[in-house]
Design a protein around this motif. Structure first.
Motif, PDB file in Angstrom:
ATOM      1  N   GLU A 193       0.790  -1.223   0.000  1.00 20.80           N
ATOM      2  CA  GLU A 193       0.000   0.000   0.000  1.00 20.80           C
ATOM      3  C   GLU A 193       0.820   1.270   0.000  1.00 20.80           C
ATOM      4  O   GLU A 193       0.255   2.350  -0.164  1.00 20.80           O
ATOM      5  N   VAL A 194       2.126   1.194   0.236  1.00 16.48           N
ATOM      6  CA  VAL A 194       2.914   2.415   0.108  1.00 16.48           C
ATOM      7  C   VAL A 194       2.968   2.810  -1.366  1.00 16.48           C
ATOM      8  O   VAL A 194       2.914   1.957  -2.259  1.00 16.48           O
ATOM      9  N   PRO A 195       3.049   4.103  -1.680  1.00 14.22           N
ATOM     10  CA  PRO A 195       2.927   4.522  -3.080  1.00 14.22           C
ATOM     11  C   PRO A 195       4.098   4.123  -3.965  1.00 14.22           C
ATOM     12  O   PRO A 195       3.939   4.011  -5.185  1.00 14.22           O
ATOM     13  N   ALA A 196       5.282   3.937  -3.414  1.00  9.41           N
ATOM     14  CA  ALA A 196       6.443   3.617  -4.256  1.00  9.41           C
ATOM     15  C   ALA A 196       7.351   2.662  -3.508  1.00  9.41           C
ATOM     16  O   ALA A 196       7.566   2.802  -2.298  1.00  9.41           O
ATOM     17  N   VAL A 197       7.866   1.677  -4.243  1.00  4.91           N
ATOM     18  CA  VAL A 197       8.808   0.691  -3.696  1.00  4.91           C
ATOM     19  C   VAL A 197      10.081   0.767  -4.525  1.00  4.91           C
ATOM     20  O   VAL A 197      10.039   0.610  -5.751  1.00  4.91           O
ATOM     21  N   GLY A 198      11.191   1.021  -3.849  1.00  2.00           N
ATOM     22  CA  GLY A 198      12.463   1.151  -4.536  1.00  2.00           C
ATOM     23  C   GLY A 198      13.455   0.095  -4.111  1.00  2.00           C
ATOM     24  O   GLY A 198      13.201  -0.712  -3.207  1.00  2.00           O
ATOM     25  N   PRO A 199      14.637   0.090  -4.742  1.00  2.00           N
ATOM     26  CA  PRO A 199      15.659  -0.900  -4.382  1.00  2.00           C
ATOM     27  C   PRO A 199      16.092  -0.808  -2.918  1.00  2.00           C
ATOM     28  O   PRO A 199      16.364  -1.816  -2.284  1.00  2.00           O
ATOM     29  N   ALA A 200      16.165   0.422  -2.369  1.00  2.04           N
ATOM     30  CA  ALA A 200      16.587   0.548  -0.972  1.00  2.04           C
ATOM     31  C   ALA A 200      15.581  -0.117  -0.030  1.00  2.04           C
ATOM     32  O   ALA A 200      15.958  -0.724   0.981  1.00  2.04           O
ATOM     33  N   LEU A 201      14.307   0.000  -0.356  1.00  2.35           N
ATOM     34  CA  LEU A 201      13.275  -0.636   0.477  1.00  2.35           C
ATOM     35  C   LEU A 201      13.405  -2.157   0.413  1.00  2.35           C
ATOM     36  O   LEU A 201      13.252  -2.855   1.418  1.00  2.35           O
ATOM     37  N   LEU A 202      13.674  -2.692  -0.770  1.00  2.00           N
ATOM     38  CA  LEU A 202      13.836  -4.135  -0.914  1.00  2.00           C
ATOM     39  C   LEU A 202      15.087  -4.636  -0.207  1.00  2.00           C
ATOM     40  O   LEU A 202      15.132  -5.781   0.248  1.00  2.00           O
ATOM     41  N   GLU A 203      16.115  -3.788  -0.144  1.00  6.35           N
ATOM     42  CA  GLU A 203      17.312  -4.193   0.591  1.00  6.35           C
ATOM     43  C   GLU A 203      16.998  -4.421   2.068  1.00  6.35           C
ATOM     44  O   GLU A 203      17.510  -5.352   2.688  1.00  6.35           O
ATOM     45  N   ARG A 204      16.152  -3.557   2.627  1.00  7.64           N
ATOM     46  CA  ARG A 204      15.770  -3.753   4.024  1.00  7.64           C
ATOM     47  C   ARG A 204      15.018  -5.066   4.202  1.00  7.64           C
ATOM     48  O   ARG A 204      15.202  -5.784   5.186  1.00  7.64           O
ATOM     49  N   VAL A 205      14.147  -5.387   3.243  1.00  7.57           N
ATOM     50  CA  VAL A 205      13.377  -6.618   3.339  1.00  7.57           C
ATOM     51  C   VAL A 205      14.300  -7.828   3.211  1.00  7.57           C
ATOM     52  O   VAL A 205      14.124  -8.844   3.897  1.00  7.57           O
ATOM     53  N   LYS A 206      15.271  -7.752   2.333  1.00  8.27           N
ATOM     54  CA  LYS A 206      16.182  -8.882   2.156  1.00  8.27           C
ATOM     55  C   LYS A 206      16.997  -9.174   3.418  1.00  8.27           C
ATOM     56  O   LYS A 206      17.411 -10.306   3.645  1.00  8.27           O
ATOM     57  N   ARG A 207      17.217  -8.154   4.250  1.00  7.57           N
ATOM     58  CA  ARG A 207      17.994  -8.385   5.469  1.00  7.57           C
ATOM     59  C   ARG A 207      17.271  -9.314   6.442  1.00  7.57           C
ATOM     60  O   ARG A 207      17.885  -9.888   7.341  1.00  7.57           O
ATOM     61  N   LEU A 208      15.957  -9.436   6.273  1.00  6.65           N
ATOM     62  CA  LEU A 208      15.227 -10.381   7.127  1.00  6.65           C
ATOM     63  C   LEU A 208      15.700 -11.813   6.923  1.00  6.65           C
ATOM     64  O   LEU A 208      15.548 -12.654   7.805  1.00  6.65           O
ATOM     65  N   ALA A 209      16.222 -12.116   5.728  1.00  2.11           N
ATOM     66  CA  ALA A 209      16.657 -13.478   5.439  1.00  2.11           C
ATOM     67  C   ALA A 209      17.875 -13.888   6.254  1.00  2.11           C
ATOM     68  O   ALA A 209      18.232 -15.063   6.276  1.00  2.11           O
ATOM     69  N   VAL A 210      18.521 -12.917   6.934  1.00  2.00           N
ATOM     70  CA  VAL A 210      19.637 -13.279   7.800  1.00  2.00           C
ATOM     71  C   VAL A 210      19.155 -14.149   8.955  1.00  2.00           C
ATOM     72  O   VAL A 210      19.860 -15.037   9.422  1.00  2.00           O
ATOM     73  N   ASP A 211      17.913 -13.892   9.410  1.00  2.00           N
ATOM     74  CA  ASP A 211      17.301 -14.700  10.467  1.00  2.00           C
ATOM     75  C   ASP A 211      16.620 -15.900   9.814  1.00  2.00           C
ATOM     76  O   ASP A 211      15.696 -15.748   9.023  1.00  2.00           O
ATOM     77  N   PRO A 212      17.052 -17.133  10.104  1.00  2.00           N
ATOM     78  CA  PRO A 212      16.441 -18.305   9.443  1.00  2.00           C
ATOM     79  C   PRO A 212      14.943 -18.422   9.684  1.00  2.00           C
ATOM     80  O   PRO A 212      14.234 -18.954   8.841  1.00  2.00           O
TER      81      PRO A 212
END
Length: 719
Positions: free
Chosen positions: A622-641
Motif C-alpha cells: 500500500e505504500v505509493p512507491a517501492v524502490g531498491p533501498a526498500l527491498l534491501e531492508r526486506v532482504k535483510r530479514l533473510a539473515v534470520d532463518p
C-alpha cells in the motif's frame, strides 16, 4: 481386628512419609514410587482412600517440578485407572482420583504431543477420561463437581490457544495449537470435535429447567478460564450464560428456605462471573450486553425477593386531610417561617423564612465572590421543587399583606424600611418600587450616543526564536493530544460524502490525523521559522521546522503501536509521496522526503516482526512507491532463518500484484537465491516461474516444488 490394626499402622507410616514430602518436594518421586505397590487396587479401602488423596495432592502441588510430575505419571496412571474401573466403587476414592486426573491431563497431553511413540501412556489417560465422562450424569454430587472441572480442563487443552512465541514451544500454553496435523495418536480434528461436544454437554446445565443449583455454580466457576483464554469458544459460552435465568426456580411457586438459598447462590455466582469479565476487559464487544444483563438481574432480584415483607406504600394524599391525630404529620408550612412584626418591615425581614437566629445573623457578604459562583449553581440544582414553591408562596403572601394593609403610606414606610435594610441612605429604591406598583413601568432615558472612531488592535511584539520553537512544539503536542482523546466515530456529520467531502472535517481521530499529516506535508513558508542569527549577523539554519517536528511525532506515534496504526503510516506516506511529486513540478532539483521516511519507518518495524506477521505485506503493498533501498531492508530479514519465509513471501506478493516493480523484486529474489543459503529453497520456487534461467540445472526440481496456484489468492486475503 488384626487387619484393621495393620492398616492403621501402615497409614500412620504413610502419613509420616507425606509430611516429609510436604516439607521438601524433592522427596515426592521416591515416596510415590515407594507407596505405589501399597495403595494399589488390591489394598484395603483406607489405604486406597489415602492413596487417591495423596496422588491428588501430589499433582496439585505447585512446589513439585513439572518434569518430575510427568515421569511419575507413568506409575500413577495405572493406579488411577484401576481405581475408576473397580467393581467396588467408593465415592471418596473416585473423587480424589478425578482430581488427580484433572491435574495430570495437561502434563500427559504435552508429553504425548512431543512423544508420539509412547502409546501406553496416552491409552491409560484415554481410558481414565472415558471412565470419568461415563459417570458424569449418575455420580454423587461431589464426584459430579470434580467431573465438571475435569471436562473444563479437557476442553481447554483440546481447543486452539494463543502461541506467544513460536521459537520457544516449551514456554507456550498447552493447547491444540501445539499438536501437529499428522500426529498419529491425537489428531487435532478429532480432539477439537470432542472438545466442542463436551462444551455443549457442559453448557446444557444452563438450558435445563430442572438444573441443579450446585452444578450451575460449579460450571460458572469453571468456564471463566475458557472465556478468558479461548477466543474461539468464548462467544458461545457467553451467549448461553446471558440467556440463563437464575430465578427460574422462583417462578415455579412458593419458595422455601432451600430454594431461596439455591437461587441466591446462582445469582451471586453469575453476577460475580459477569462483573469480573467486564473488569478484566472493559472494552470487549460484549460489555454492553453484559451490563444490560446485570441490570436485568437486579430488577429480577427485586421482583423475586423484595415484595415479601415490604410495607404498603404511603398514600399520595392524606386520607383524612391534615388530621393531627394521625402518625404521619403533614405541615403546610415546612419552613416554620415566623410572622412579620408590626410596623415597617425591612427587606431582610420580608425574605426571612427561618426562625434560627444563627442563620439569620450570618452575613453572606463575607463569602468570596468566586466561591459564590461555584456553589450557587449546584445549590439551585439540588433545591426541592415543592419547598421552593412553598417559599415563593409565603413571600408572595407577605407582599400581598403589605400592599393591602392600609394605604400607600404604609407601603412607603415598608419600602423605606427595606431600603434601610439594604444599608442605602437614600429613598431612591423605595421611590422606584412605588412608581412600579402605582404608575406602571418607568420610562428609562437612554444616554446620548457618543461617536467612536475606528478601533485597531495593535500589532503584537515580535517573538524570539526560542518562543517560536516552544509554541510550535506545544501546538504539535496539542494536535496529537486530540488524536489520542478523539473517538473513532465522527462528532459532527458532514452532509457531503464521497469525493466531494472535505478531508479532516469530521473532528474524529482520522480527521485529526489528516490535519497533522497535511500540516507536515503542505506547510507554507509562513509557518516556518526564519532562522537563527549567528554572532557575525549572518542567518544560520532554521531554528524550528513545523513539518520536521510533526514528522518526528508522527514517526513515534506510528511505531508505538504500528500493527494498529499501519493505516496512519500508509496515509502519511501517500501524502509525502504526493507532496514530493508536486514540488518536483516547480523545482526539479528539490529534495524529497518520502524515500527517507519510508525507510525510517520500515527500519523501526523490522526488529519486531515475527515469522507469521502480515503487516509487512500490507505495508509494502500500500505504500505509493517501492524502490531498491526498500527491498534491501526486506532482504535483510533473510539473515534470520526463522524470518526467511516472511521476506520471500513479501517480495513474492509484490511480484504478483505490483507489476511496475516486478523486475526489481525478481532481482531481489535472485540475490536471495545467490547469497542467502536459507532462502534458496523458498526463492527458487518463485524464480522457477519468473526467471528459470537463474536456476540452471535446479530449475526442473524447483518447478516440481512450486507452490499451488491458490497461494496468490491466499496471500492476497491474508494481506
Amino acid at each position: 481386628m488384626a487387619a484393621n490394626d495393620s492398616s492403621e499402622s501402615t497409614i500412620s507410616r504413610l502419613e509420616g512419609a507425606r509430611k516429609l514430602a510436604l516439607s521438601d518436594s524433592v522427596h515426592y518421586p521416591a515416596i510415590v514410587q515407594g507407596v505405589a505397590p501399597i495403595i494399589g487396587q488390591g489394598a484395603a479401602l483406607d489405604l486406597r482412600r489415602w492413596g487417591a488423596d495423596f496422588l491428588a495432592e501430589t499433582y496439585a502441588s505447585p512446589a513439585f517440578a513439572v518434569e518430575e510430575k510427568v515421569k511419575l505419571s507413568f506409575a500413577a496412571l495405572p493406579i488411577l485407572k484401576a481405581y475408576l474401573e473397580a467393581d467396588d466403587q467408593d465415592d471418596a476414592v473416585v473423587k480424589s482420583s478425578v482430581q488427580a486426573a484433572t491435574s495430570m491431563y495437561p502434563l500427559v497431553f504435552r508429553h504425548t504431543i512431543y512423544t508420539p511413540t509412547d502409546i501406553t501412556t496416552w491409552q491409560n489417560m484415554a481410558a481414565i477420561k472415558s471412565s470419568i465422562l461415563r459417570r458424569m450424569d449418575s455420580a454423587a454430587p461431589g464426584v459430579k463437581l470434580c467431573c465438571t472441572k475435569f471436562i473444563q480442563r479437557v476442553i481447554q487443552m483440546q481447543t486452539p490457544g494463543v502461541i506467544s512465541d513460536p521459537r520457544r514451544p516449551d514456554q507456550n500454553e498447552i493447547s491444540l495449537s501445539l499438536v501437529p496435523r499428522d500426529h498419529p495418536l491425537i489428531p487435532p480434528s478429532t480432539l477439537e470435535a470432542e472438545a466442542l461436544g463436551l462444551l455443549d454437554r457442559l453448557l446444557d446445565v444452563f438450558q435445563n429447567p430442572a438444573g441443579d443449583a450446585l452444578q450451575v455454580t460449579a460450571t460458572l466457576n469453571s468456564v471463566g478460564v475458557l472465556v478468558r483464554t479461548r477466543a474461539s469458544i468464548a462467544n458461545r459460552i457467553l451467549n448461553t450464560i446471558l440467556s440463563f435465568d437464575p430465578f427460574r426456580l422462583a417462578y415455579s411457586g412458593t419458595m422455601d428456605a432451600k430454594t431461596k438459598v439455591m437461587v441466591k447462590s446462582m445469582e451471586r455466582t453469575l453476577k460475580a462471573f459477569l462483573i469480573n469479565l467486564n473488569k478484566r476487559n472493559p472494552t470487549n464487544p460484549m460489555a454492553g450486553r453484559i451490563q444490560g444483563h446485570l441490570d436485568r438481574l437486579a430488577q429480577m432480584h427485586n421482583d423475586a425477593f423484595d415484595t415479601t415483607g415490604r410495607k404498603r406504600a404511603a398514600p399520595l394524599e392524606p386520607p383524612d386531610g391534615l388530621d393531627p391525630s394521625k402518625r404521619q404529620r403533614l405541615a403546610i408550612d415546612a419552613f416554620g417561617a415566623p410572622a412579620l412584626p408590626p410596623g415597617p418591615v425591612s427587606m431582610a425581614q420580608l425574605f426571612t423564612l427561618t426562625a434560627d437566629d444563627t442563620t439569620k445573623g450570618f452575613n453572606v457578604q463575607t463569602i468570596p465572590f468566586n466561591m459564590v459562583n461555584r456553589i450557587v449553581v449546584p445549590l439551585l440544582v439540588s433545591v426541592n421543587q415543592d419547598q421552593l414553591t412553598n417559599a415563593v408562596s409565603i413571600v408572595k403572601q407577605r407582599l400581598q399583606d403589605l400592599s393591602g394593609s392600609s394605604s400607600a403610606t404604609a407601603i412607603a414606610q415598608a419600602l423605606t424600611g427595606a431600603g434601610q435594610g439594604l444599608d442605602n441612605g437614600t429613598n431612591a429604591a423605595s421611590d422606584q418600587l412605588m412608581n412600579r406598583m402605582e404608575a406602571g413601568p418607568v420610562a428609562t432615558d437612554r444616554p446620548p450616543e457618543v461617536p467612536t472612531g475606528p478601533f485597531i488592535i495593535p500589532q503584537p511584539p515580535p517573538m524570539e526564536d526560542y518562543e517560536v520553537t516552544d509554541f510550535g512544539k506545544e501546538m504539535v503536542l496539542r494536535i496529537f493530544g486530540m488524536v489520542e482523546t478523539s473517538g473513532e466515530t465522527a462528532l459532527f456529520k458532514m452532509p457531503t460524502k464521497g469525493f466531494n467531502r472535505v478531508a479532516g472535517s469530521n473532528y474524529d481521530r482520522d480527521g485529526w490525523v489528516t490535519i497533522a499529516v497535511r500540516l507536515a506535508t503542505r506547510t507554507t513558508t509562513g509557518l516556518e521559522a526564519s532562522g537563527v542569527k549567528e554572532e557575525d549577523g549572518s542567518s544560520g539554519g532554521p531554528a524550528f521546522s513545523l513539518a520536521t517536528e510533526i514528522r518526528n511525532v508522527l514517526h513515534q506515534y506510528v511505531l508505538s503501536d504500528f500493527r494498529r496504526r499501519i493505516g496512519v503510516a500508509i496515509s502519511w506516506l501517500n501524502e509525502e509521496w504526493y507532496n514530493d511529486r508536486m514540488r518536483s513540478r516547480s523545482d526539479a532539483d528539490a529534495a524529497g522526503s518520502y524515500d527517507g521516511l519510508v525507510l525510517r519507518l520500515l527500519d523501526g518495524m523490522l526488529p519486531y516482526l515475527d515469522a507469521k506477521d502480515k503487516v509487512l505485506i500490507r505495508f509494502l503493498s500500500e505504500v505509493p512507491a517501492v524502490g531498491p533501498a526498500l527491498l534491501e531492508r526486506v532482504k535483510r530479514l533473510a539473515v534470520d532463518p526463522e524470518r526467511v519465509a516472511l521476506a520471500v513471501n513479501a517480495i513474492h506478493y509484490l511480484v504478483l500484484f505490483r507489476p511496475p516493480v516486478r523486475e526489481i523484486c525478481i532481482d531481489a529474489l535472485e540475490d536471495l537465491w545467490h547469497n542467502y543459503e536459507d532462502a534458496r529453497g523458498a526463492s527458487a520456487k518463485v524464480l522457477a516461474k519468473w526467471r528459470p534461467e537463474v536456476l540452471g540445472e535446479a530449475a526442473p526440481q524447483a518447478k516440481v516444488e512450486e507452490a499451488k496456484p491458490e497461494v496468490a489468492a491466499k496471500m492476497e486475503v491474508a494481506a
